[in-house]
Scaffold this motif. Structure first.
Motif, PDB file in Angstrom:
ATOM      1  N   ASN A 127       0.819  -1.222   0.000  1.00 47.78           N
ATOM      2  CA  ASN A 127       0.000   0.000   0.000  1.00 47.78           C
ATOM      3  C   ASN A 127       0.851   1.270   0.000  1.00 47.78           C
ATOM      4  N   ILE A 128       2.079   1.172  -0.477  1.00 46.73           N
ATOM      5  CA  ILE A 128       2.971   2.335  -0.577  1.00 46.73           C
ATOM      6  C   ILE A 128       2.513   3.207  -1.744  1.00 46.73           C
ATOM      7  N   ASP A 129       2.383   4.510  -1.511  1.00 44.03           N
ATOM      8  CA  ASP A 129       1.975   5.443  -2.568  1.00 44.03           C
ATOM      9  C   ASP A 129       3.161   6.046  -3.312  1.00 44.03           C
ATOM     10  N   TYR A 130       4.257   6.314  -2.586  1.00 40.06           N
ATOM     11  CA  TYR A 130       5.448   6.910  -3.186  1.00 40.06           C
ATOM     12  C   TYR A 130       6.696   6.317  -2.542  1.00 40.06           C
ATOM     13  N   THR A 185       4.291   1.386  -7.898  1.00 41.18           N
ATOM     14  CA  THR A 185       3.953   2.684  -7.331  1.00 41.18           C
ATOM     15  C   THR A 185       4.846   3.768  -7.914  1.00 41.18           C
ATOM     16  N   LYS A 186       4.709   4.976  -7.397  1.00 40.46           N
ATOM     17  CA  LYS A 186       5.436   6.129  -7.930  1.00 40.46           C
ATOM     18  C   LYS A 186       6.736   6.359  -7.164  1.00 40.46           C
ATOM     19  N   LEU A 220       1.803  14.345  -1.038  1.00 41.31           N
ATOM     20  CA  LEU A 220       1.947  13.338   0.014  1.00 41.31           C
ATOM     21  C   LEU A 220       0.891  13.393   1.112  1.00 41.31           C
ATOM     22  N   ASN A 264      -1.956  12.551   3.313  1.00 41.99           N
ATOM     23  CA  ASN A 264      -2.684  11.297   3.557  1.00 41.99           C
ATOM     24  C   ASN A 264      -2.147  10.118   2.742  1.00 41.99           C
ATOM     25  N   LYS A 265      -0.854  10.121   2.474  1.00 38.65           N
ATOM     26  CA  LYS A 265      -0.228   9.045   1.708  1.00 38.65           C
ATOM     27  C   LYS A 265       0.689   8.218   2.600  1.00 38.65           C
ATOM     28  N   HIS A 266       1.071   7.062   2.086  1.00 43.54           N
ATOM     29  CA  HIS A 266       2.035   6.178   2.747  1.00 43.54           C
ATOM     30  C   HIS A 266       3.277   6.161   1.863  1.00 43.54           C
ATOM     31  N   ILE A 267       4.404   6.605   2.412  1.00 45.65           N
ATOM     32  CA  ILE A 267       5.642   6.644   1.635  1.00 45.65           C
ATOM     33  C   ILE A 267       6.644   5.617   2.152  1.00 45.65           C
TER      34      ILE A 267
END
Length: 189
Positions: free
Chosen positions: A72-75, A107-108, A147, A149-152
């Motif tokens: 569930n990593i966004d970046y 992911t990005k 970023l 509300n994201k998970h990095i």
């Protein structure tokens, strides 16, 4: 060349316990003096062997894509180099590592959010106290709206005391709703 950290993230997470809140943390290798890992890191950072970064990123990325906690990593964001050091070296030794992990996770990858404002001398010769003295102002944030509300996944080459990652994470935690995980090439113990 041990890679026990892949199955036991607790060792890496303990480095940051009570310092920064982390979702997950892992390291590909344990770093020991006079080891193959030390030789690889030296070749990567000081001998221009940038392909090592990509190779290690592919390796860890292949492992992490099978771990639910990393799906569930966004970046993926690398620890930045100051522009002068980047110009001198010609590359950020963590960039390929992060890019390959991002590819594997689907992911990005971005190096445009966390910026190193001020140059600092290499951490290699600093003791734990000196490393801990890294200041919050060494790093700046840009494009923080990406970023919210994201998970990095914050990536670095070697975790020694964790001071650099901690400083960057604290800066990033100024972003509302941000969750941080960490991955590195190696961990000293």
């Amino acid at each position: 060349m041990a890679n026990a950290q892949l199955t036991n993230e607790n060792t890496v997470k303990k480095v940051f316990s009570g310092r920064i809140p982390l979702e997950n943390a892992c390291s590909l290798f344990i770093f020991e003096k006079n080891s193959l890992v030390q030789h690889l890191m030296h070749e990567l950072k000081y001998k221009g062997r940038v392909e090592i970064s990509f190779y290690l990123g592919k390796w860890l990325g292949a492992i992490l894509k099978e771990v639910t906690a990393y799906q569930n990593i966004d970046y993926v964001i690398p620890i930045p180099l100051h522009k002068r050091k980047l110009a001198k070296r010609g590359y950020n030794q963590v960039a390929g590592f992060g890019q390959e992990i991002a590819k594997a996770l689907g992911t990005k990858y971005t190096h445009q959010v966390l910026i190193k404002n001020n140059p600092s001398k290499t951490q290699v010769f600093k003791d734990r106290f000196a490393r801990a003295q890294l200041q919050h102002h060494l790093f700046a944030l840009k494009r923080t709206e990406l970023l919210k509300n994201k998970h990095i996944l914050l990536v670095d080459d070697i975790i020694t005391t964790g001071a650099t990652l901690e400083t960057c994470a604290k800066k990033l935690l100024d972003i509302p709703g941000l969750k941080i995980s960490i991955a590195s090439m190696a961990l000293t113990i």
